[in-house]
Design a protein around this motif. Structure first.
Motif, mmCIF file in Angstrom:
data_model
loop_
_atom_site.group_PDB
_atom_site.id
_atom_site.type_symbol
_atom_site.label_atom_id
_atom_site.label_comp_id
_atom_site.label_asym_id
_atom_site.label_seq_id
_atom_site.Cartn_x
_atom_site.Cartn_y
_atom_site.Cartn_z
ATOM 1 N N ASN A 83 -5.028 57.696 76.588
ATOM 2 C CA ASN A 83 -5.890 56.970 75.832
ATOM 3 C C ASN A 83 -7.530 58.287 75.753
ATOM 4 O O ASN A 83 -7.842 59.174 74.648
ATOM 5 C CB ASN A 83 -6.737 56.145 75.492
ATOM 6 C CG ASN A 83 -8.650 56.172 75.061
ATOM 7 O OD1 ASN A 83 -8.096 56.103 73.686
ATOM 8 N ND2 ASN A 83 -8.849 55.242 75.306
ATOM 9 N N GLY A 87 -7.309 61.427 72.248
ATOM 10 C CA GLY A 87 -8.413 60.826 71.505
ATOM 11 C C GLY A 87 -9.394 61.354 71.966
ATOM 12 O O GLY A 87 -10.191 61.142 70.640
ATOM 13 N N SER A 114 -7.123 60.637 58.926
ATOM 14 C CA SER A 114 -6.536 59.419 59.988
ATOM 15 C C SER A 114 -6.185 58.442 59.591
ATOM 16 O O SER A 114 -5.460 58.167 60.104
ATOM 17 C CB SER A 114 -7.954 59.894 61.724
ATOM 18 O OG SER A 114 -7.419 58.735 62.357
ATOM 19 N N LEU A 173 -6.297 62.067 66.570
ATOM 20 C CA LEU A 173 -6.819 60.769 66.203
ATOM 21 C C LEU A 173 -6.686 59.457 65.774
ATOM 22 O O LEU A 173 -6.410 58.097 66.257
ATOM 23 C CB LEU A 173 -8.192 60.589 65.039
ATOM 24 C CG LEU A 173 -9.247 61.826 65.820
ATOM 25 C CD1 LEU A 173 -10.351 61.479 64.047
ATOM 26 C CD2 LEU A 173 -9.478 61.163 66.810
ATOM 27 N N THR A 176 -3.642 58.338 67.951
ATOM 28 C CA THR A 176 -4.777 57.677 69.540
ATOM 29 C C THR A 176 -5.056 56.149 69.233
ATOM 30 O O THR A 176 -4.375 55.047 69.358
ATOM 31 C CB THR A 176 -6.046 57.940 69.767
ATOM 32 O OG1 THR A 176 -6.161 59.560 70.177
ATOM 33 C CG2 THR A 176 -6.711 57.526 70.469
ATOM 34 N N ASN A 177 -5.344 56.089 67.751
ATOM 35 C CA ASN A 177 -5.148 54.746 67.067
ATOM 36 C C ASN A 177 -3.874 53.858 67.473
ATOM 37 O O ASN A 177 -4.144 52.502 67.652
ATOM 38 C CB ASN A 177 -5.450 54.593 65.670
ATOM 39 C CG ASN A 177 -6.876 55.605 65.205
ATOM 40 O OD1 ASN A 177 -7.713 55.287 66.141
ATOM 41 N ND2 ASN A 177 -6.600 55.833 64.193
ATOM 42 N N ARG A 180 -3.523 52.440 70.989
ATOM 43 C CA ARG A 180 -4.658 51.951 71.993
ATOM 44 C C ARG A 180 -4.917 50.858 71.081
ATOM 45 O O ARG A 180 -4.400 49.449 72.369
ATOM 46 C CB ARG A 180 -5.931 52.586 71.282
ATOM 47 C CG ARG A 180 -6.645 53.185 72.077
ATOM 48 C CD ARG A 180 -7.995 53.375 70.920
ATOM 49 N NE ARG A 180 -9.363 54.978 71.346
ATOM 50 C CZ ARG A 180 -9.696 54.993 71.287
ATOM 51 N NH1 ARG A 180 -10.293 54.721 69.566
ATOM 52 N NH2 ARG A 180 -10.579 56.362 71.549
ATOM 53 N N SER A 256 -8.986 52.128 62.216
ATOM 54 C CA SER A 256 -8.534 53.698 61.769
ATOM 55 C C SER A 256 -9.965 54.204 60.542
ATOM 56 O O SER A 256 -10.832 55.409 60.473
ATOM 57 C CB SER A 256 -7.401 54.755 61.184
ATOM 58 O OG SER A 256 -6.275 53.338 60.110
#
Length: 324
Positions: A83, A87, A114, A173, A176-177, A180, A256
């Motif tokens: 992460n 990110g 993003s 990003l 990553t969202n 996660r 996001s």
């Protein structure tokens, strides 16, 4: 691991989104103040992740020491490292590289992509099209942020490599969202995840300070620069804890949209602390942002937006409130 849908999480998310946005926007102003004080951006970020990670680790020690064992477990440590890399570290390095030539205004307009990319990646991850109201809300929010940042774009001869580096930041990003949400360890404490993410990235950035020609001089002096660094670490620690708490209440698409609030908060902070100009369209941007959130979360439907009427449930409750 299975993720819980938004409908199963009735707790409100807007206060968390706004709070994180304000904290990140405030971080922009603090970071600029520190950099103007003489500390290089990459050294600042290294101390920022280290300081905030140590603050959260200290909180874990005083709160419940068993959390430290969870922090070092294989699943949590792996999650935090991955992460943090996709990110935090990779976007940060790409940002420093791209901003050497890419105008800050253009970069500010790329970052809000993003949420849109997160929606697309989430559809691929879930193998289905998410509700289109969420896409509509994201597009309304994107329009609002674009209105606020459009005047900041200046013409420049930029290489395609740097443009690609800048565009990769919102892509990472967005990835990553989704990561996660999908990979978050079940029942994990947000404080543990925030501490692990920050500390894992501190181990990546600290060698850069050692190898930096500035050497020991990269340590923030305990003067007017040192205090903002400490505040920056505390604010970063708090924002990461709220970030992982928000992930327990919404999905990657919902989270996001914090980027929209962060962008507008950063513009506002620049105006307040550095007298940077802001256009009269800023208020319209804020309105569009909240309308987009209401549409995305299902609190405001398009037909109500076009007709100017409240949804039936809210209209009835409002009338009931007037009668009482």
């Amino acid at each position: 691991m299975t993720s819980t849908t938004l409908e199963q999480r009735p707790a409100p998310v807007l206060p968390y989104l706004v709070t994180i946005g304000l904290l990140v926007g405030g971080n922009f102003a603090l970071a600029k103040l520190v950099v103007l004080g003489g500390l290089s951006p990459i050294d600042l970020f290294a101390w920022q992740v280290l300081g905030s990670g140590l603050i959260l680790t200290a909180c874990l020690v005083f709160r419940r020491r068993t959390d430290l064992k969870i922090l070092t477990s294989r699943s949590v440590a792996t999650y935090c490292a991955v992460n943090g890399l996709i990110g935090v570290t990779f976007p940060q390095i790409l940002s420093y590289y791209a901003l050497t030539e890419v105008p800050a205004g253009l970069f500010a307009m790329l970052i809000p992509l993003s949420p849109l990319l997160t929606f697309c990646f989430s559809c691929l991850a879930h193998r289905k099209i998410l509700p289109l109201r969420r896409l509509l809300g994201i597009l309304i929010g994107l329009a609002g942020v674009t209105v606020a940042t459009a005047d900041k774009v200046t013409g420049a001869d930029i290489s395609l490599v740097l443009i690609a580096a800048a565009f990769l930041v919102p892509v990472l990003l967005a990835i990553t969202n989704v990561y996660r949400e999908r990979a978050m360890p079940a029942g994990a404490n947000p404080l543990v995840l925030a501490a692990g993410t920050l500390l894992s990235q501190a181990t990546v950035f600290l060698p850069l300070i050692v190898l930096n020609s500035s050497g020991v001089g990269s340590v923030p002096p305990l003067d007017s620069t040192g205090l903002p660094v400490l505040v920056l670490c505390a604010v970063t620690a708090l924002s990461y804890v709220i970030t992982f708490e928000l992930y327990r209440r919404t999905d990657g698409v919902g989270f996001s949209q914090v980027g929209y609030f962060a962008t507008l908060a950063g513009i506002a902070a620049g105006t307040v602390f550095f007298a940077e100009p802001v256009t009269p369209w800023f208020a319209a941007s804020v309105i569009l942002l909240f309308v987009g959130m209401a549409v995305s979360d299902g609190h405001l439907r398009l037909r109500h937006l076009l007709s100017g009427r409240l949804p039936a449930k809210r209209r009835n409750s409002a009338t009931k409130g007037e009668l009482t």
